[in-house]
Design a protein around this motif. Structure first.
Motif, short mmCIF file in Angstrom:
data_model
loop_
_atom_site.label_atom_id
_atom_site.label_comp_id
_atom_site.label_asym_id
_atom_site.label_seq_id
_atom_site.Cartn_x
_atom_site.Cartn_y
_atom_site.Cartn_z
N MET B 1 39.68 32.70 27.32
CA MET B 1 39.17 32.52 28.83
C MET B 1 38.52 31.10 28.86
N THR B 2 38.60 30.40 29.90
CA THR B 2 37.98 29.21 30.08
C THR B 2 36.77 29.23 30.70
N LEU B 3 35.97 28.15 31.00
CA LEU B 3 34.63 28.29 31.33
C LEU B 3 34.76 28.72 32.90
N PHE B 4 35.80 28.02 33.40
CA PHE B 4 36.19 28.09 34.80
C PHE B 4 36.48 29.66 35.10
N SER B 5 37.15 30.38 34.31
CA SER B 5 37.65 31.67 34.44
C SER B 5 36.37 32.64 34.12
N TRP B 6 35.32 32.29 33.44
CA TRP B 6 34.13 33.18 33.29
C TRP B 6 33.40 32.87 34.59
N ILE B 7 33.18 31.85 35.08
CA ILE B 7 32.45 31.36 36.35
C ILE B 7 33.26 32.33 37.36
N TYR B 8 34.56 32.09 37.50
CA TYR B 8 35.20 32.76 38.64
C TYR B 8 35.07 34.27 38.81
N MET B 9 35.11 34.80 37.42
CA MET B 9 35.05 36.20 37.33
C MET B 9 33.48 36.80 37.38
N ALA B 10 32.53 35.86 36.97
CA ALA B 10 31.24 36.07 37.20
C ALA B 10 30.86 36.15 38.82
N ILE B 11 31.24 35.30 39.65
CA ILE B 11 31.14 35.18 40.98
C ILE B 11 31.63 36.33 41.74
N ALA B 12 33.05 36.64 41.36
CA ALA B 12 33.76 37.89 42.10
C ALA B 12 32.84 39.08 41.56
N TRP B 13 32.48 39.39 40.39
CA TRP B 13 31.66 40.42 40.09
C TRP B 13 30.45 40.60 40.87
N SER B 14 29.73 39.49 40.64
CA SER B 14 28.60 39.44 41.35
C SER B 14 28.51 39.69 42.72
N LEU B 15 29.48 39.15 43.60
CA LEU B 15 29.61 39.48 45.02
C LEU B 15 30.00 40.98 45.36
N ILE B 16 30.83 41.58 44.57
CA ILE B 16 30.93 43.06 44.53
C ILE B 16 29.85 43.71 44.44
N ILE B 17 29.22 43.60 43.46
CA ILE B 17 27.74 44.40 43.02
C ILE B 17 26.98 43.98 43.89
N ALA B 18 26.67 42.92 44.42
CA ALA B 18 25.69 42.53 45.36
C ALA B 18 25.90 43.21 46.63
N VAL B 19 27.23 43.22 47.13
CA VAL B 19 27.40 44.22 48.56
C VAL B 19 27.10 45.35 48.31
N ASN B 20 27.56 45.90 47.17
CA ASN B 20 27.58 47.44 46.86
C ASN B 20 25.96 47.82 46.80
N VAL B 21 25.12 46.95 46.21
CA VAL B 21 23.84 47.15 46.28
C VAL B 21 23.08 47.08 47.70
N PHE B 22 23.42 46.24 48.38
CA PHE B 22 23.05 46.04 49.83
C PHE B 22 23.53 47.22 50.54
N CYS B 23 24.63 47.57 50.40
CA CYS B 23 25.10 48.77 51.28
C CYS B 23 24.23 50.08 50.88
#
Lengths: 563, 39
Positions: B1-23
């Motif tokens: 995993m490159t640094l970019f991949s980790w950031i990419y995955m972290a952003i996607a996961w965070s967004l999904i979790i944030a929307v779930n928590v919000f909802c």
């Protein structure tokens, strides 16, 4: 157009006597069906409808060949097509439900008062019912494998080739090339269990059947998914010998190598290929169960003042959590750790069932506590399948009940008999391509076509202004205004373009059965005959209902005033 | 995993979790208006 706050206030003022589960479904034409008992039950049922086998098997299988680039069209399709279509379907469903219509012919009639509209709604019954016919069988494999894993009946078959043979034998397809039927007593027994379970749940009132199952099964599914994801994420690195182009190499693979198969972008230029966009968009349709008619039927049990914007988004968000975070973490990363990247790719090329039913059982056998985790995996798949399949015959049930005035129990019995009979060719001639044929027309092209139809009917014929207003009645979440324009312009155009792409890329070859072995042609015609028979029945049913009960479909004063 | 991949995955996961928590918080949390949702 009244402001959002005014609508919201009106709704809250009315809620004192119009809460959940208090009585009849609908307002103007309420019948004797009760609605959802709780909002939690509704959201879990809607999320369960979306969460299915596709989240754990189809998604990783589609994403892995493209790597991280796949997630770009995937998320774009989610925002521009999936979520807008989900809101449209909730709105169409609740709107139709207030007039006593639980299936799309009646709902479309209420959106667009023209003779053809009700016939366009046929897809919302036909597609889920025909998908259900093979989906329940596939779901039953998970149940069968959960049992086999629990008792350890395939333990000792430590290679994918051996597990492939176990799978072939389980389906009864191991009798040789010339075999006339695919049948095994064991798989048939588990099919019967899954079938009876689905029909019983469907036949009960929504709050006593589907809602109860969803309320308990969805949290359990999430728990199992999280336990399995954590187990995979904590796997130690393993030394794997993989063969690439005839050359054997040994190296150590860790869980980060596995995650990289979903998230690493080696080449952004794959985004120039139409196939990645088509695959990602198809996955969005499939995973959210939009374009199928089931969301409409569930939403028809809502009252006019019940929120649908927040609940719809919650169901979508829950589905994405299960698909991207859990589904993307379990199968592919585990396969990479145990088989290496090349081994994982070879498994993915064999298809999604090879991942779930052949590769993972091999992995579980090598994992400490593998029998427990393996059983959890197949129970997880079964629950994911069940929470989807129990919705698939609901539109047909509600069509019989609402439009043809057949009592619920009688309608459920009729569906049970018809579905059981139609499932026999699916089981017996699976090796002849019957399931693939049904899946292409009903579970692939069909839902894209119906998604395009409903987007056009909702946004351009019913009108986005009315649609937006209807969507926000009772809303607890004000949808950003930009979605008004997305739903009005982008979603319908995107969906219609997708249909055009399907037509352009191989639809005619599919119709002409190009490349199909001559001995399989009659069986594919059998599958098409089943589709056409059900479609003919539904066309007759619509014609008959509108002719014999015209009062049910008359325009109301409120409708006339709002047009 | 490159640094970019980790950031990419972290952003996607965070967004999904944030929307779930919000909802989920907004749907079932205490702060929502008294709408009489659950019986």
């Amino acid at each position: 157009m009244p402001g959002f706050d005014a609508l919201r206030r009106d709704v809250y003022n009315s809620r004192g006597f119009m809460g959940w589960g208090e009585g009849e479904r609908g307002m103007a034409f309420s019948n004797d069906r009760t609605g959802w008992a709780t909002r939690f039950g509704l959201v879990m049922a809607m999320a369960g409808n979306a969460v299915g086998l596709g989240n754990f098997l189809r998604f990783p299988g589609k994403a892995a060949p493209y790597g991280g680039a796949f997630m770009v069209p995937y998320f774009l399709a989610l925002v521009l097509l999936g979520i807008p279509l989900m809101w449209m379907e909730w709105t169409i469903g609740r709107h139709g439900g207030t007039f006593g219509h639980g299936s799309t012919p009646g709902m479309f009639h209420r959106l667009w008062n023209r003779p053809i509209s009700k016939y366009l709604g046929i897809f919302g019954i036909l597609l889920p019912a025909m998908v259900g016919i093979y989906y329940i069988y596939i779901e039953s494999w998970s149940l069968g494998y959960a049992w086999q894993t629990l008792v350890g009946s395939y333990w000792g078959k430590g290679t994918q080739e051996e597990m492939s043979q176990v799978f072939v034998n389980y389906l009864g397809m191991g009798a040789g090339e010339g075999s006339q039927v695919s049948f095994s007593a064991q798989s048939y027994l588990f099919f019967l269990v899954a079938f009876v379970l689905n029909i019983v749940i469907m036949s009960l009132a929504i709050s006593k059947g589907i809602e109860v199952v969803a309320k308990y099964c969805m949290p359990l599914l999430l728990l199992l998914g999280m336990v399995l994801a954590i187990r995979v994420l904590t796997l130690p690195p393993m030394e794997v010998t993989q063969v690439v182009d005839g050359v054997a190499t040994t190296r150590t693979f860790s869980i980060t190598d596995g995650l990289a198969q979903i998230w690493r972008v080696d080449d952004w230029s794959v985004l120039k290929e139409p196939a990645i966009w088509l695959t990602a968009t198809g996955q969005i349709f499939f995973t959210l169960s939009v374009g199928l008619g089931m969301v409409h039927s569930y939403a028809s049990y809502l009252r006019k003042q019940h929120d649908l914007t927040l609940s719809g988004l919650t169901a979508c968000a829950a589905n994405e959590f299960v698909e991207v975070i859990l589904g993307g973490t379990i199968v592919i990363p585990a396969a990479v750790v145990f088989f290496g990247v090349a081994g994982m790719q070879q498994t993915v090329e064999k298809g999604i069932f090879a991942i779930g039913f052949q590769a993972l059982p091999v992995i579980f056998q090598q994992m400490p506590g593998g029998r427990v985790f393996g059983t959890m995996w197949f129970v997880l798949l079964f629950l994911a399948g069940l929470t989807s399949s129990m919705a698939m015959f609901t539109p047909l049930l509600l069509f019989l009940e609402d439009e043809l005035r057949v009592p619920r129990r009688k309608a459920a019995a009729m569906i049970g008999v018809a579905v059981f009979l139609m499932m026999q060719p699916v089981i017996l001639f699976m090796h002849r391509g019957v399931v693939d044929e049904l899946d292409y027309w009903m579970g692939d092209f069909g839902l894209v076509l119906f998604g395009a139809i409903e987007a056009v009917v909702f946004a351009w014929i019913f009108g986005m202004k009315r649609g937006w207003r209807e969507m926000h009645v009772g809303a607890e979440l004000r949808v950003p205004r930009i979605f008004y324009y997305v739903m009005k312009y982008i979603t319908p155009v995107y969906a219609v373009a997708l249909v055009a792409w399907y037509v352009r890329s191989g639809l005619w070859d599919k119709i002409a059965m190009k490349g199909v072995a001559p001995e399989n042609v009659p069986y594919l015609w059998l599958a098409r005959g089943m589709i056409l028979s059900v479609a003919a029945f539904l066309l007759w049913g619509i014609w008959h209902a509108w002719r014999t009960h015209p009062r049910l479909f008359e325009k109301t004063e409120t409708e006339a005033a709002s047009q | 995993m490159t640094l970019f991949s980790w950031i990419y995955m972290a952003i996607a996961w965070s967004l999904i979790i944030a929307v779930n928590v919000f909802c989920f918080v907004r749907s079932f949390g205490n702060k929502r208006p008294p709408s009489g949702h659950d019986v």
